[in-house]
Motif scaffolding. Structure first.
Motif, PDB file in Angstrom:
ATOM      1  N   LEU A  52       0.864  -1.171   0.000  1.00 18.21           N
ATOM      2  CA  LEU A  52       0.000   0.000   0.000  1.00 18.21           C
ATOM      3  C   LEU A  52       0.904   1.225   0.000  1.00 18.21           C
ATOM      4  CD1 LEU A  52      -2.861   1.181   0.195  1.00 18.21           C
ATOM      5  CD2 LEU A  52      -2.601   1.101   2.686  1.00 18.21           C
ATOM      6  N   LEU A  53       0.770   2.032  -1.053  1.00 19.29           N
ATOM      7  CA  LEU A  53       1.587   3.240  -1.195  1.00 19.29           C
ATOM      8  C   LEU A  53       0.703   4.468  -1.060  1.00 19.29           C
ATOM      9  CD1 LEU A  53       3.586   2.161  -4.373  1.00 19.29           C
ATOM     10  CD2 LEU A  53       4.210   1.795  -1.986  1.00 19.29           C
ATOM     11  N   ASP A  54       1.249   5.526  -0.477  1.00 18.00           N
ATOM     12  CA  ASP A  54       0.484   6.765  -0.380  1.00 18.00           C
ATOM     13  C   ASP A  54       0.696   7.595  -1.648  1.00 18.00           C
ATOM     14  OD1 ASP A  54       2.948   8.035  -0.090  1.00 18.00           O
ATOM     15  OD2 ASP A  54       2.648   8.558   2.010  1.00 18.00           O
ATOM     16  N   ASP A  55       0.135   8.801  -1.667  1.00 18.44           N
ATOM     17  CA  ASP A  55       0.225   9.640  -2.871  1.00 18.44           C
ATOM     18  C   ASP A  55       1.637  10.148  -3.154  1.00 18.44           C
ATOM     19  OD1 ASP A  55       0.204  11.304  -0.680  1.00 18.44           O
ATOM     20  OD2 ASP A  55      -1.221  12.730  -1.517  1.00 18.44           O
ATOM     21  N   ARG A  56       2.562   9.956  -2.207  1.00 20.28           N
ATOM     22  CA  ARG A  56       3.975  10.328  -2.430  1.00 20.28           C
ATOM     23  C   ARG A  56       4.814   9.101  -2.769  1.00 20.28           C
ATOM     24  NH1 ARG A  56       2.549  13.306   2.313  1.00 20.28           N
ATOM     25  NH2 ARG A  56       3.379  11.526   3.425  1.00 20.28           N
ATOM     26  N   ASN A  57       4.127   7.985  -3.036  1.00 17.38           N
ATOM     27  CA  ASN A  57       4.769   6.725  -3.389  1.00 17.38           C
ATOM     28  C   ASN A  57       5.571   6.123  -2.235  1.00 17.38           C
ATOM     29  OD1 ASN A  57       4.693   4.881  -5.480  1.00 17.38           O
ATOM     30  ND2 ASN A  57       6.740   5.409  -6.182  1.00 17.38           N
ATOM     31  N   GLU A  58       5.214   6.488  -1.011  1.00 19.93           N
ATOM     32  CA  GLU A  58       5.852   5.921   0.175  1.00 19.93           C
ATOM     33  C   GLU A  58       5.048   4.710   0.644  1.00 19.93           C
ATOM     34  OE1 GLU A  58       6.348   8.880   3.190  1.00 19.93           O
ATOM     35  OE2 GLU A  58       7.407  10.236   1.854  1.00 19.93           O
ATOM     36  N   GLU A  59       5.755   3.630   0.963  1.00 20.80           N
ATOM     37  CA  GLU A  59       5.091   2.401   1.405  1.00 20.80           C
ATOM     38  C   GLU A  59       4.503   2.587   2.805  1.00 20.80           C
ATOM     39  OE1 GLU A  59       7.062  -1.608   2.487  1.00 20.80           O
ATOM     40  OE2 GLU A  59       6.745  -1.591   0.301  1.00 20.80           O
ATOM     41  N   LYS A  60       3.217   2.285   2.937  1.00 32.49           N
ATOM     42  CA  LYS A  60       2.530   2.418   4.220  1.00 32.49           C
ATOM     43  C   LYS A  60       2.184   1.068   4.837  1.00 32.49           C
ATOM     44  CE  LYS A  60       2.651   6.770   4.420  1.00 32.49           C
ATOM     45  NZ  LYS A  60       3.449   7.405   5.455  1.00 32.49           N
ATOM     46  N   ALA A  61       2.091   0.029   4.013  1.00 35.61           N
ATOM     47  CA  ALA A  61       1.795  -1.312   4.514  1.00 35.61           C
ATOM     48  C   ALA A  61       2.254  -2.327   3.479  1.00 35.61           C
ATOM     49  CB  ALA A  61       0.302  -1.465   4.774  1.00 35.61           C
ATOM     50  N   ILE A  62       2.546  -3.538   3.968  1.00 34.65           N
ATOM     51  CA  ILE A  62       2.934  -4.629   3.082  1.00 34.65           C
ATOM     52  C   ILE A  62       2.454  -5.939   3.688  1.00 34.65           C
ATOM     53  CG2 ILE A  62       5.211  -4.845   4.131  1.00 34.65           C
ATOM     54  CD1 ILE A  62       6.258  -5.679   1.350  1.00 34.65           C
ATOM     55  N   ILE A  63       2.013  -6.838   2.827  1.00 39.50           N
ATOM     56  CA  ILE A  63       1.655  -8.178   3.267  1.00 39.50           C
ATOM     57  C   ILE A  63       2.191  -9.156   2.221  1.00 39.50           C
ATOM     58  CG2 ILE A  63      -0.633  -8.083   2.209  1.00 39.50           C
ATOM     59  CD1 ILE A  63      -1.588  -9.953   4.472  1.00 39.50           C
ATOM     60  N   THR A  64       2.796 -10.227   2.705  1.00 38.45           N
ATOM     61  CA  THR A  64       3.318 -11.275   1.836  1.00 38.45           C
ATOM     62  C   THR A  64       2.557 -12.550   2.149  1.00 38.45           C
ATOM     63  OG1 THR A  64       5.507 -10.255   1.797  1.00 38.45           O
ATOM     64  CG2 THR A  64       5.369 -12.573   1.145  1.00 38.45           C
ATOM     65  N   GLN A  65       1.981 -13.167   1.131  1.00 35.68           N
ATOM     66  CA  GLN A  65       1.253 -14.413   1.304  1.00 35.68           C
ATOM     67  C   GLN A  65       1.982 -15.500   0.521  1.00 35.68           C
ATOM     68  OE1 GLN A  65      -2.382 -12.427  -0.143  1.00 35.68           O
ATOM     69  NE2 GLN A  65      -3.380 -13.478   1.544  1.00 35.68           N
ATOM     70  N   ILE A  66       2.195 -16.644   1.179  1.00 39.76           N
ATOM     71  CA  ILE A  66       2.811 -17.796   0.527  1.00 39.76           C
ATOM     72  C   ILE A  66       1.803 -18.928   0.553  1.00 39.76           C
ATOM     73  CG2 ILE A  66       4.704 -19.450   0.599  1.00 39.76           C
ATOM     74  CD1 ILE A  66       6.393 -17.246   1.932  1.00 39.76           C
ATOM     75  N   PHE A  67       1.490 -19.414  -0.629  1.00 37.66           N
ATOM     76  CA  PHE A  67       0.473 -20.458  -0.776  1.00 37.66           C
ATOM     77  C   PHE A  67       1.179 -21.813  -0.899  1.00 37.66           C
ATOM     78  CE2 PHE A  67      -1.047 -16.506  -2.620  1.00 37.66           C
ATOM     79  CZ  PHE A  67      -2.198 -16.317  -1.891  1.00 37.66           C
ATOM     80  N   GLN A  68       0.636 -22.804  -0.215  1.00 39.82           N
ATOM     81  CA  GLN A  68       1.221 -24.159  -0.266  1.00 39.82           C
ATOM     82  C   GLN A  68       0.623 -24.964  -1.386  1.00 39.82           C
ATOM     83  OE1 GLN A  68       3.768 -24.999   1.639  1.00 39.82           O
ATOM     84  NE2 GLN A  68       3.721 -23.055   2.690  1.00 39.82           N
TER      85      GLN A  68
END
Length: 68
Positions: A52-68
């Motif tokens: 999730l990036l804000d209007d200044r292209n700064e990362e505000k959140a991240i989630i990594t999902q790994i599927f088995q």
């Protein structure tokens, strides 16, 4: 890449689903669903990273999902 509509505001603790144009869940009538009309599918794979990036292209959140 999906850019939220200009009239969309994500509130704290709110969830939102961004579906592809051909998603089978597209017909659900829920306020937390947005449709990315530019892509047919998000694709397939074992690992998905969402940022999730804000209007200044700064990362505000991240989630990594790994599927088995």
């Amino acid at each position: 890449v999906y850019q939220f509509p200009s009239n969309f505001a994500l509130r704290p603790r709110q969830t939102v689903r961004v579906l592809s144009r051909n998603s089978p869940q597209r017909n659900y009538s829920s306020g937390d669903i947005l449709i990315n009309e530019k892509i047919d599918s998000w694709g397939q794979g074992r690992k998905m990273v969402t940022r999730l990036l804000d209007d200044r292209n700064e990362e505000k959140a991240i989630i990594t999902q790994i599927f088995q």
